[in-house]
Design a protein around this motif. Structure first.
Motif, short mmCIF file in Angstrom:
data_model
loop_
_atom_site.label_atom_id
_atom_site.label_comp_id
_atom_site.label_asym_id
_atom_site.label_seq_id
_atom_site.Cartn_x
_atom_site.Cartn_y
_atom_site.Cartn_z
N LEU A 63 71.08 4.74 34.14
CA LEU A 63 71.46 3.86 33.03
C LEU A 63 71.99 4.61 31.82
CD1 LEU A 63 68.46 1.35 33.20
CD2 LEU A 63 70.74 1.13 34.21
N ASP A 64 72.02 5.94 31.87
CA ASP A 64 72.51 6.73 30.74
C ASP A 64 74.03 6.63 30.69
OD1 ASP A 64 73.04 8.57 28.75
OD2 ASP A 64 71.61 10.04 29.50
N ALA A 65 74.56 6.15 29.57
CA ALA A 65 76.01 5.94 29.45
C ALA A 65 76.77 7.24 29.18
CB ALA A 65 76.29 4.95 28.33
N PHE A 66 76.12 8.23 28.58
CA PHE A 66 76.81 9.46 28.21
C PHE A 66 76.83 10.47 29.36
CE2 PHE A 66 76.75 13.74 26.30
CZ PHE A 66 78.00 13.71 25.70
N SER A 67 75.67 10.77 29.89
CA SER A 67 75.57 11.74 30.98
C SER A 67 74.40 11.34 31.88
CB SER A 67 75.35 13.15 30.43
OG SER A 67 75.14 14.05 31.48
N LYS A 68 74.68 11.06 33.12
CA LYS A 68 73.62 10.63 34.03
C LYS A 68 72.64 11.76 34.33
CE LYS A 68 76.05 6.79 36.02
NZ LYS A 68 75.58 5.88 35.03
N TYR A 69 73.09 13.00 34.25
CA TYR A 69 72.22 14.15 34.47
C TYR A 69 71.90 14.79 33.12
CZ TYR A 69 73.41 13.71 39.37
OH TYR A 69 73.57 13.23 40.64
N ARG A 70 70.64 15.16 32.93
CA ARG A 70 70.22 15.82 31.70
C ARG A 70 69.37 17.04 32.04
NH1 ARG A 70 71.52 13.50 26.53
NH2 ARG A 70 72.50 11.53 27.03
N CYS A 71 69.52 18.05 31.22
CA CYS A 71 68.72 19.26 31.36
C CYS A 71 67.62 19.25 30.30
CB CYS A 71 69.61 20.49 31.19
SG CYS A 71 68.73 22.06 31.37
N TRP A 72 66.45 19.69 30.67
CA TRP A 72 65.30 19.78 29.77
C TRP A 72 64.76 21.20 29.79
CZ3 TRP A 72 62.97 15.29 27.51
CH2 TRP A 72 63.50 14.07 27.93
N VAL A 73 64.27 21.65 28.64
CA VAL A 73 63.49 22.89 28.55
C VAL A 73 62.08 22.45 28.22
CG1 VAL A 73 63.20 25.08 27.37
CG2 VAL A 73 65.48 24.19 27.73
N TYR A 74 61.10 22.93 28.98
CA TYR A 74 59.72 22.48 28.74
C TYR A 74 58.75 23.65 28.80
CZ TYR A 74 59.03 22.61 33.83
OH TYR A 74 58.93 23.00 35.14
N GLN A 75 57.59 23.43 28.18
CA GLN A 75 56.57 24.48 28.11
C GLN A 75 55.23 23.85 27.78
OE1 GLN A 75 57.46 27.34 25.06
NE2 GLN A 75 55.35 28.00 24.89
N ARG A 76 54.19 24.38 28.38
CA ARG A 76 52.83 23.97 27.99
C ARG A 76 52.44 24.81 26.79
NH1 ARG A 76 48.56 21.29 29.71
NH2 ARG A 76 49.30 20.84 31.79
N ALA A 77 52.15 24.15 25.67
CA ALA A 77 51.81 24.86 24.44
C ALA A 77 50.35 25.27 24.42
CB ALA A 77 52.14 24.00 23.22
N ASP A 78 49.48 24.39 24.84
CA ASP A 78 48.06 24.71 24.97
C ASP A 78 47.46 23.79 26.02
OD1 ASP A 78 47.56 22.27 23.68
OD2 ASP A 78 47.33 23.21 21.73
N LEU A 79 46.16 23.65 26.05
CA LEU A 79 45.50 22.90 27.11
C LEU A 79 45.95 21.44 27.18
CD1 LEU A 79 43.38 22.96 29.34
CD2 LEU A 79 41.68 22.33 27.62
N ASN A 80 46.16 20.80 26.04
CA ASN A 80 46.49 19.37 26.01
C ASN A 80 47.85 19.06 25.40
OD1 ASN A 80 44.02 18.63 27.15
ND2 ASN A 80 43.02 18.72 25.16
N ARG A 81 48.71 20.03 25.27
CA ARG A 81 49.98 19.80 24.58
C ARG A 81 51.14 20.33 25.41
NH1 ARG A 81 51.06 22.78 19.40
NH2 ARG A 81 53.16 22.09 19.01
N VAL A 82 52.18 19.51 25.56
CA VAL A 82 53.39 19.89 26.29
C VAL A 82 54.58 19.66 25.37
CG1 VAL A 82 54.85 19.41 28.28
CG2 VAL A 82 52.38 19.29 28.51
N LEU A 83 55.47 20.65 25.29
CA LEU A 83 56.67 20.56 24.47
C LEU A 83 57.89 20.47 25.38
CD1 LEU A 83 55.83 23.42 21.96
CD2 LEU A 83 55.46 20.98 21.63
N MET A 84 58.82 19.57 25.04
CA MET A 84 60.05 19.41 25.82
C MET A 84 61.22 19.19 24.88
SD MET A 84 58.91 16.92 28.95
CE MET A 84 60.30 17.31 30.00
N SER A 85 62.38 19.66 25.32
CA SER A 85 63.61 19.46 24.58
C SER A 85 64.69 19.02 25.55
CB SER A 85 64.02 20.75 23.88
OG SER A 85 65.29 20.62 23.30
N GLN A 86 65.34 17.89 25.25
CA GLN A 86 66.38 17.36 26.12
C GLN A 86 67.74 17.83 25.63
OE1 GLN A 86 67.38 13.21 25.77
NE2 GLN A 86 67.60 13.01 27.97
#
Length: 172
Positions: A63-86
């Motif tokens: 359903l993405d009108a701009f780009s159907k495929y997206r790249c993400w960078v992700y990382q577990r910051a600590d035990l209960n925290r996850v960081l992601m960038s699209q």
């Protein structure tokens, strides 16, 4: 405070669901009330890997009108925290990291997520940094192919029937 839900609950862990406004309310029995709402985004996981100390994920959104495929960078910051960038598009820029959120670094949005698990949660937590994407996980589903064994049984059955038919023909 607005609470959103980012979950990967299917058995293959191949689809991410994002609900922008998720209700954490429970009824008098402790069951979540907002179990029937549809997620705002459904992203299919295409692939993931780890390269240059960064974990990457490629998703597909029909359903993405701009780009159907997206790249993400992700990382577990600590035990209960996850960081992601699209990323803005289907590839991640070299300067993009998990905290990137603007176009100068090639990103569209950054997510800072807190993991939570409740008593009746039907979505167990699982994190894979992509260091070995070919490793078979515990949740890996193996599809067995019975074609070769059934074709052998079919050949044996046909051979027996052919022998019986030949015996009947020669008996007359």
């Amino acid at each position: 405070q607005n609470i959103s839900d980012f979950s990967v609950c299917d058995t293959d862990q191949k689809e991410m669901k994002i609900d922008e406004t998720y209700c954490l309310s429970v009824d008098h029995l402790g069951r979540p009330i907002d179990i029937y709402s549809d997620p705002d985004y459904k992203l299919k996981c295409v692939g993931f890997w780890k390269e240059n100390l960064k974990s990457y994920l490629i998703t597909y959104d029909e359903l993405d009108a701009f780009s159907k495929y997206r790249c993400w960078v992700y990382q577990r910051a600590d035990l209960n925290r996850v960081l992601m960038s699209q990323a803005i598009g289907p590839y991640c820029d070299l300067v993009q990291d998990v905290a990137s959120w603007n176009y100068t670094e090639g990103a569209a949005v950054a997510l800072d997520m807190q993991e939570y698990e409740r008593e009746r949660d039907r979505c167990p937590m699982h994190f894979d940094d992509g260091a070995d994407p070919w490793k078979h996980a515990e949740s890996h589903i193996h599809v067995f192919s019975f074609l070769s064994s059934s074709s052998k049984q079919l050949n044996i059955a046909l051979s027996v029937m052919a022998c019986a038919l030949v015996a009947v023909v020669f008996r007359r």
